[in-house]
Design an enzyme around this catalytic site. Sequence first.
Site, PDB file in Angstrom:
ATOM      1  N   HIS A 290       4.458 -17.327  -2.691  1.00 28.24           N
ATOM      2  CA  HIS A 290       4.613 -16.518  -1.466  1.00 28.24           C
ATOM      3  C   HIS A 290       4.625 -17.393  -0.210  1.00 28.24           C
ATOM      4  CE1 HIS A 290       4.024 -12.539  -3.447  1.00 28.24           C
ATOM      5  NE2 HIS A 290       3.324 -13.271  -4.305  1.00 28.24           N
TER       6      HIS A 290
ATOM      7  N   ASN B 259       2.849  -5.996  -4.046  1.00 26.69           N
ATOM      8  CA  ASN B 259       4.241  -6.433  -4.160  1.00 26.69           C
ATOM      9  C   ASN B 259       5.161  -5.240  -3.951  1.00 26.69           C
ATOM     10  OD1 ASN B 259       3.852  -9.155  -4.697  1.00 26.69           O
ATOM     11  ND2 ASN B 259       3.945  -8.929  -6.921  1.00 26.69           N
TER      12      ASN B 259
HETATM   13 FE1  HDE Z   1      -0.787 -13.435  -5.905  1.00 26.41          FE
HETATM   14  N1  HDE Z   1      -1.382 -15.210  -5.131  1.00 26.41           N
HETATM   15  N2  HDE Z   1      -1.494 -13.978  -7.713  1.00 26.41           N
HETATM   16  N3  HDE Z   1      -0.056 -11.711  -6.778  1.00 26.41           N
HETATM   17  N4  HDE Z   1      -0.022 -12.875  -4.174  1.00 26.41           N
HETATM   18  C1  HDE Z   1      -1.195 -15.612  -3.868  1.00 26.41           C
HETATM   19  O1  HDE Z   1      -2.821 -16.607  -2.503  1.00 26.41           O
HETATM   20  C2  HDE Z   1      -2.353 -14.996  -7.924  1.00 26.41           C
HETATM   21  C3  HDE Z   1      -0.206 -11.328  -8.063  1.00 26.41           C
HETATM   22  C4  HDE Z   1       0.513 -11.672  -3.857  1.00 26.41           C
HETATM   23  O2  HDE Z   1       1.177 -12.995   2.343  1.00 26.41           O
HETATM   24  C5  HDE Z   1      -1.922 -16.886  -3.537  1.00 26.41           C
HETATM   25  O3  HDE Z   1      -3.002 -16.857  -0.265  1.00 26.41           O
HETATM   26  C6  HDE Z   1      -2.797 -14.995  -9.291  1.00 26.41           C
HETATM   27  C7  HDE Z   1       0.086  -9.939  -8.225  1.00 26.41           C
HETATM   28  C8  HDE Z   1       0.948 -11.671  -2.483  1.00 26.41           C
HETATM   29  O4  HDE Z   1      -0.406 -14.502   2.215  1.00 26.41           O
HETATM   30  C9  HDE Z   1      -2.689 -17.179  -4.832  1.00 26.41           C
HETATM   31  C10 HDE Z   1      -2.148 -13.942  -9.888  1.00 26.41           C
HETATM   32  C11 HDE Z   1       0.427  -9.500  -6.976  1.00 26.41           C
HETATM   33  C12 HDE Z   1       0.629 -12.929  -1.985  1.00 26.41           C
HETATM   34  C13 HDE Z   1      -2.243 -16.058  -5.735  1.00 26.41           C
HETATM   35  C14 HDE Z   1      -1.351 -13.297  -8.884  1.00 26.41           C
HETATM   36  C15 HDE Z   1       0.346 -10.628  -6.087  1.00 26.41           C
HETATM   37  C16 HDE Z   1       0.010 -13.653  -3.064  1.00 26.41           C
HETATM   38  C17 HDE Z   1      -1.076 -17.972  -2.987  1.00 26.41           C
HETATM   39  C18 HDE Z   1      -2.197 -13.517 -11.342  1.00 26.41           C
HETATM   40  C19 HDE Z   1       0.885  -8.108  -6.556  1.00 26.41           C
HETATM   41  C20 HDE Z   1       0.920 -13.473  -0.603  1.00 26.41           C
HETATM   42  C21 HDE Z   1      -1.335 -17.987  -1.487  1.00 26.41           C
HETATM   43  C22 HDE Z   1      -3.379 -12.929 -11.723  1.00 26.41           C
HETATM   44  C23 HDE Z   1      -0.090  -7.088  -6.791  1.00 26.41           C
HETATM   45  C24 HDE Z   1      -0.134 -13.069   0.383  1.00 26.41           C
HETATM   46  C25 HDE Z   1      -2.449 -17.106  -1.313  1.00 26.41           C
HETATM   47  C26 HDE Z   1       0.235 -13.555   1.763  1.00 26.41           C
HETATM   48  C27 HDE Z   1      -0.479 -14.952  -2.943  1.00 26.41           C
HETATM   49  C28 HDE Z   1      -2.701 -15.928  -6.979  1.00 26.41           C
HETATM   50  C29 HDE Z   1      -0.538 -12.189  -9.169  1.00 26.41           C
HETATM   51  C30 HDE Z   1       0.682 -10.517  -4.697  1.00 26.41           C
HETATM   52  C31 HDE Z   1      -2.509 -18.545  -5.428  1.00 26.41           C
HETATM   53  C32 HDE Z   1      -3.749 -15.970  -9.908  1.00 26.41           C
HETATM   54  C33 HDE Z   1      -0.010  -9.113  -9.508  1.00 26.41           C
HETATM   55  C34 HDE Z   1       1.623 -10.537  -1.741  1.00 26.41           C
HETATM   56  O5  HDE Z   1      -4.068 -17.073  -4.650  1.00 26.41           O
END
Ligand code: HDE
Length: 693
Positions: free
Chosen positions: A74, A146
């Site tokens: 992201h 999302n």
């Molecule tokens: Fe994320 N995800 N994600 N994700 N995600 C990040 O956090 C992660 C997942 C989502 O505008 C990171 O600050 C893992 C689902 C958004 O700043 C990180 C798993 C959904 C954003 C991270 C998921 C998301 C992130 C990277 C699997 C929808 C951007 C930068 C379990 C429900 C937020 C940060 C923004 C960002 C980890 C899966 C949505 C690395 C481990 C499912 C919208 O922490």
Amino acid sequence: MAKDDDLKLDETGSPRQTAQDGYETMTTQQGIPVSDDQNHLKAGSPGPMLMDDFHFREKMFHFDHERIPERVVHARGYGARGVFEATEDLSEFTSASVFEKGKKTPVFTRFSTVAGNKGSPDVARDVRGFAVKFYTDEGNWDLVGNNIPVFFIQDAVKFPDLIHAAKPAPDRGFPQAQTAHDNFWDFMSLSPETMHMAMWIMSDRTIPRSFRFMEGFGVHTFRLINAEGKSTFVKFHWKPKQGMQSVVWNEALKLNGADPDFHRRDLWSAIEAGDYPEWELGMQLFDQDFADKFPFDVLDATKIIPEEDVPVRIVGKMTLNENVDNFFAETEQVAFCTQNVVPGIGFSDDPLLQGRNFSYLDTQLKRLGSPNFTRIPVNQPRCPVHTFQQDGHMAMMNPKGRANYEPNSWGTEKGGPREDHERGYKHYPEEISGPKTFHRSETFADHYSQARQFYVSQSGIEQKHMADALTFELSKVEHEKIRARMISHLLNIDEDLAKTVAKGLRLDLPEPAKPAKTPITDLPPSDPLSIVKMNKGTFKGRKLGIYVTDGADADLLSALKDAVKAEGGMVELVAPMVGGVKLSDGKTMQADQKIDGGPSVLYDAAVLLFSKEGAEMTKNDAPSRDFAADAFAHAKFVGYTEAAMPLLQKAGIAEALDDGCVRLGDADDVKSFVGMLGKLRHWDREPMVDLDG
Ligand code: HDE
């Protein structure tokens, strides 16, 4: 006040603007006034630089450290401020103050793509992040969602693998912001749990027209907890008041060249223009009884609960009404954390959510460099914060007095804060039992039923787009065994889809993949899963591109502008030269774009408002031909004056004009043309202009 046109030049011809011209005095970060910001201090002229030049060294030092690590996923995103208003009394389900009827809570929302780096194009085929930070009066609640209601994987431990596979291959460092490559489809085809998500990402949802026209989803099942401690399961939905809309793939490819900032520009411009985008927040509320009867596990993030089974109850509205003042300060530094929940909202045992609750806090430390990231204004709660946590890099909220531990004997005045058994956050006291194990529940074993349900819920044109997208992506996969492995999964989803893609790849049909659980093939179609079926029939918030030439009919132009404005739409003028055109009434009108930089992909519909001379002048010009040919190929509604025919002929579409193309002769024609625009696209045309049609 200094004026631009009376610049003083120095002896080398460079403009010198000084505080003596009325500007503020420039200082170093230490507040020392600067006397020369154009040349560094040297011994002799020219001569070696002197270490004495503290301004040079500080300026360069600061510049050298301007960048922070981009988000690991992201990375590319765009944010805006807004407000959430609760419109329903939900006290039966939750004690969260954000849901008190009538309450307004400030929010910060960031939309993003997932795979691309910070500089990647906006209209890449990708999932979009939809993250909202609610600054509630009981602390920050982050709903980090999302634009797709399911996810690729079921257990967070697989996330690094998924993202490694999607991002550029480590040896060659490409492709950027694309999933059309071997590593991605290798991982997908070896992970049957991704198949439902595979259908969503191959649908038009991953090429949205703009952030304003997307839905958002919390994805996981969460809990609401009421004042008596009773828990209700909830799934969160954001429904755009603007309706949903996507672009077509060929358009996306061209858009990324024409305007890599298409989505951020769109959001920024809409807010600047006062056309504030709005989303309704919806909840699907259900209890354990429903969960027990539902054919899939409600804790499995690769599954939806169809709206027909549990209706989405609208509980509030978010309006984005303020652009940021500084992109870095807010959009880049905003730190969303799934574990940020407030009293009345809780987690479920979804194994993906559990893992996310570790990852987000951890990643902020890497990105923002200090445990004090919560002190950056965009991350600061808007309610009082009292804590004994202290110090660290860039500590900016430093308590006074002696107490930095508890219990202590310094009294209620000076002794600092204490836990609150009444107001304090209470975790839902869920009963847990069972052995410690890596075991994944058998209730997570069905990977195809809802993938099929999604596919059969789409309109014909959307199904075609999915087959095209799969064929495109797999055509970029070099290893045939990976292509075939994907087809073997598609056979378990929909045989026709599998056959169409196999045919598109010139591949013999493989054996179907062996499912862990026999798929259910008769789940009923669900209309809310289709963008086209949910079309709201309005042109509001959309943009008409009018290509005008000298001598174009001034009355027609103003009729068009008025009619589009009355629909709540916008108009942009494209012309051979940005300085504008001289219309039939002799008046000059400025253009918004020169044709070379204003292709029709930037617009939702296109008009060629030409005079005879205009058509003669432009008919051999490639960008002019493309303007017409692309609008037609992308199934857009096209308006044209008779005089534009020579260009339409050269563009190869004069013979093919159809019901979606309207000759504009008078005000009535304008009315019927603008009346069509709410349909957004003339989909009947697409099969005629496409090889795969
Ligand atoms: Fe994320 N995800 N994600 N994700 N995600 C990040 O956090 C992660 C997942 C989502 O505008 C990171 O600050 C893992 C689902 C958004 O700043 C990180 C798993 C959904 C954003 C991270 C998921 C998301 C992130 C990277 C699997 C929808 C951007 C930068 C379990 C429900 C937020 C940060 C923004 C960002 C980890 C899966 C949505 C690395 C481990 C499912 C919208 O922490």
